[in-house]
Design a protein around this motif. Structure first.
Motif, PDB file in Angstrom:
ATOM      1  N   ARG A  26     -13.223 -91.704 -64.597  1.00  0.00           N
ATOM      2  CA  ARG A  26     -11.815 -91.699 -64.956  1.00  0.00           C
ATOM      3  C   ARG A  26     -11.046 -90.863 -63.942  1.00  0.00           C
ATOM      4  N   THR A  27      -9.913 -91.403 -63.518  1.00  0.00           N
ATOM      5  CA  THR A  27      -9.062 -90.721 -62.551  1.00  0.00           C
ATOM      6  C   THR A  27      -7.616 -90.909 -62.971  1.00  0.00           C
ATOM      7  N   ALA A  28      -6.816 -89.866 -62.789  1.00  0.00           N
ATOM      8  CA  ALA A  28      -5.385 -89.973 -63.077  1.00  0.00           C
ATOM      9  C   ALA A  28      -4.598 -89.242 -62.001  1.00  0.00           C
ATOM     10  N   TRP A  29      -3.433 -89.805 -61.672  1.00  0.00           N
ATOM     11  CA  TRP A  29      -2.500 -89.198 -60.724  1.00  0.00           C
ATOM     12  C   TRP A  29      -1.193 -88.954 -61.466  1.00  0.00           C
ATOM     13  N   ALA A  30      -0.580 -87.820 -61.177  1.00  0.00           N
ATOM     14  CA  ALA A  30       0.728 -87.497 -61.752  1.00  0.00           C
ATOM     15  C   ALA A  30       1.602 -86.917 -60.647  1.00  0.00           C
ATOM     16  N   GLU A  31       2.908 -86.954 -60.868  1.00  0.00           N
ATOM     17  CA  GLU A  31       3.850 -86.388 -59.902  1.00  0.00           C
ATOM     18  C   GLU A  31       4.957 -85.655 -60.633  1.00  0.00           C
ATOM     19  N   GLY A  32       5.640 -84.824 -59.881  1.00  0.00           N
ATOM     20  CA  GLY A  32       6.829 -84.139 -60.352  1.00  0.00           C
ATOM     21  C   GLY A  32       7.567 -83.621 -59.139  1.00  0.00           C
ATOM     22  N   TYR A  33       8.793 -83.206 -59.333  1.00  0.00           N
ATOM     23  CA  TYR A  33       9.632 -82.741 -58.221  1.00  0.00           C
ATOM     24  C   TYR A  33      10.256 -81.401 -58.571  1.00  0.00           C
ATOM     25  N   ILE A  34      10.486 -80.607 -57.536  1.00  0.00           N
ATOM     26  CA  ILE A  34      11.271 -79.401 -57.697  1.00  0.00           C
ATOM     27  C   ILE A  34      12.368 -79.422 -56.639  1.00  0.00           C
ATOM     28  N   ARG A  35      13.607 -79.562 -57.138  1.00  0.00           N
ATOM     29  CA  ARG A  35      14.776 -79.568 -56.248  1.00  0.00           C
ATOM     30  C   ARG A  35      15.198 -78.140 -55.982  1.00  0.00           C
ATOM     31  N   CYS A 103      -6.718 -85.853 -60.892  1.00  0.00           N
ATOM     32  CA  CYS A 103      -7.832 -85.296 -61.648  1.00  0.00           C
ATOM     33  C   CYS A 103      -8.861 -86.395 -61.875  1.00  0.00           C
ATOM     34  N   LYS A 104     -10.127 -85.981 -61.837  1.00  0.00           N
ATOM     35  CA  LYS A 104     -11.211 -86.959 -61.903  1.00  0.00           C
ATOM     36  C   LYS A 104     -12.384 -86.391 -62.679  1.00  0.00           C
ATOM     37  N   LEU A 105     -13.098 -87.282 -63.384  1.00  0.00           N
ATOM     38  CA  LEU A 105     -14.332 -86.913 -64.076  1.00  0.00           C
ATOM     39  C   LEU A 105     -15.113 -88.153 -64.461  1.00  0.00           C
ATOM     40  N   ALA A 106     -16.328 -87.929 -64.919  1.00  0.00           N
ATOM     41  CA  ALA A 106     -17.107 -88.954 -65.612  1.00  0.00           C
ATOM     42  C   ALA A 106     -17.151 -88.476 -67.052  1.00  0.00           C
ATOM     43  N   GLY A 107     -16.497 -89.209 -67.948  1.00  0.00           N
ATOM     44  CA  GLY A 107     -16.419 -88.729 -69.320  1.00  0.00           C
ATOM     45  C   GLY A 107     -15.975 -89.784 -70.297  1.00  0.00           C
ATOM     46  N   GLN A 108     -15.690 -89.309 -71.524  1.00  0.00           N
ATOM     47  CA  GLN A 108     -15.355 -90.204 -72.624  1.00  0.00           C
ATOM     48  C   GLN A 108     -13.873 -90.242 -72.954  1.00  0.00           C
ATOM     49  N   THR A 109     -13.080 -89.487 -72.225  1.00  0.00           N
ATOM     50  CA  THR A 109     -11.638 -89.488 -72.467  1.00  0.00           C
ATOM     51  C   THR A 109     -10.900 -89.294 -71.153  1.00  0.00           C
ATOM     52  N   GLY A 110      -9.659 -89.718 -71.115  1.00  0.00           N
ATOM     53  CA  GLY A 110      -8.883 -89.726 -69.878  1.00  0.00           C
ATOM     54  C   GLY A 110      -8.436 -88.351 -69.421  1.00  0.00           C
ATOM     55  N   VAL A 111      -7.914 -88.302 -68.201  1.00  0.00           N
ATOM     56  CA  VAL A 111      -7.510 -87.049 -67.569  1.00  0.00           C
ATOM     57  C   VAL A 111      -6.013 -87.018 -67.240  1.00  0.00           C
ATOM     58  N   GLU A 112      -5.230 -87.855 -67.929  1.00  0.00           N
ATOM     59  CA  GLU A 112      -3.789 -87.863 -67.678  1.00  0.00           C
ATOM     60  C   GLU A 112      -3.150 -86.516 -68.012  1.00  0.00           C
ATOM     61  N   MET A 113      -3.547 -85.916 -69.124  1.00  0.00           N
ATOM     62  CA  MET A 113      -2.950 -84.636 -69.526  1.00  0.00           C
ATOM     63  C   MET A 113      -3.282 -83.537 -68.524  1.00  0.00           C
ATOM     64  N   GLU A 114      -4.471 -83.585 -67.957  1.00  0.00           N
ATOM     65  CA  GLU A 114      -4.852 -82.589 -66.962  1.00  0.00           C
ATOM     66  C   GLU A 114      -4.033 -82.746 -65.695  1.00  0.00           C
ATOM     67  N   ALA A 115      -3.782 -83.972 -65.270  1.00  0.00           N
ATOM     68  CA  ALA A 115      -2.956 -84.208 -64.085  1.00  0.00           C
ATOM     69  C   ALA A 115      -1.511 -83.769 -64.330  1.00  0.00           C
ATOM     70  N   LEU A 116      -0.981 -84.088 -65.510  1.00  0.00           N
ATOM     71  CA  LEU A 116       0.378 -83.667 -65.852  1.00  0.00           C
ATOM     72  C   LEU A 116       0.495 -82.140 -65.929  1.00  0.00           C
ATOM     73  N   THR A 117      -0.501 -81.508 -66.481  1.00  0.00           N
ATOM     74  CA  THR A 117      -0.495 -80.046 -66.579  1.00  0.00           C
ATOM     75  C   THR A 117      -0.571 -79.415 -65.201  1.00  0.00           C
ATOM     76  N   ALA A 118      -1.405 -79.976 -64.324  1.00  0.00           N
ATOM     77  CA  ALA A 118      -1.522 -79.455 -62.961  1.00  0.00           C
ATOM     78  C   ALA A 118      -0.185 -79.525 -62.234  1.00  0.00           C
ATOM     79  N   VAL A 119       0.501 -80.656 -62.325  1.00  0.00           N
ATOM     80  CA  VAL A 119       1.808 -80.821 -61.683  1.00  0.00           C
ATOM     81  C   VAL A 119       2.816 -79.835 -62.261  1.00  0.00           C
ATOM     82  N   SER A 120       2.840 -79.737 -63.585  1.00  0.00           N
ATOM     83  CA  SER A 120       3.814 -78.867 -64.252  1.00  0.00           C
ATOM     84  C   SER A 120       3.648 -77.418 -63.836  1.00  0.00           C
ATOM     85  N   VAL A 121       2.436 -76.923 -63.855  1.00  0.00           N
ATOM     86  CA  VAL A 121       2.195 -75.519 -63.541  1.00  0.00           C
ATOM     87  C   VAL A 121       2.369 -75.245 -62.050  1.00  0.00           C
TER      88      VAL A 121
END
Length: 161
Positions: A26-35, A103-121
């Protein structure tokens, strides 16, 4: 319309049971911007900020945040991430920095929240490090760009208007 997966039959908050789900890549990509002001963007891009390499600090903060997502977001599963990557793209035309997390892993659930959290922080860390110079910065546009794996397979966000 699908029902909410984190609400049980009694209407109570509930962690989703992933016991019987197959392990998949499972892999997820997220983005965000800081103006920010053009001056602030130029300062950090040239490495002239008094606090040093703000991108290095924000990168580490984003990686750490992804690893702590289950502690921050109720009902998220603790995950054994195999890869977290943070990148920063300077966009002088828009006077902003684009923050991208994978964010990437081999697992039973997705990593969207981890990617979003990484971008946010990571964006929050950039704000924190630059707020004395530019308190009017704006964090915006945080979203999932794409995901692979799991029951739903591949999903990609459409273009924003």
């Amino acid at each position: 319309m699908s029902k909410l997966s984190h609400i049980n039959s009694r209407g109570e908050a509930s962690m989703v049971d992933v016991t019987d789900k197959a392990v998949s890549q499972r892999t997820a990509w997220a983005e965000g911007y800081i103006r920010m002001s053009a001056h602030t963007l130029q300062m950090i891009s040239a490495g002239e900020h008094a606090k040093g390499d703000v991108f290095a600090v924000a990168r580490i903060a984003g990686i750490q945040a992804a690893k702590q997502t289950a502690s921050l977001i109720p009902l998220c599963h603790p995950l054994m991430l195999s890869k977290v990557q943070l990148d920063f793209e300077l966009e002088p035309k828009h006077s902003r920095v684009r923050v991208i997390a994978m964010c990437k892993l081999a697992g039973q659930t997705g990593v969207e929240m981890e990617a979003l959290t990484a971008v946010s922080v990571a964006a929050l860390t950039l704000f924190d490090m630059c707020k004395a110079v530019d308190p009017a910065m704006v964090i915006e546009g945080i979203r999932v760009l794409e995901k692979h794996g799991g029951k739903t397979g591949h999903w990609q966000a459409g273009e924003l208007a």
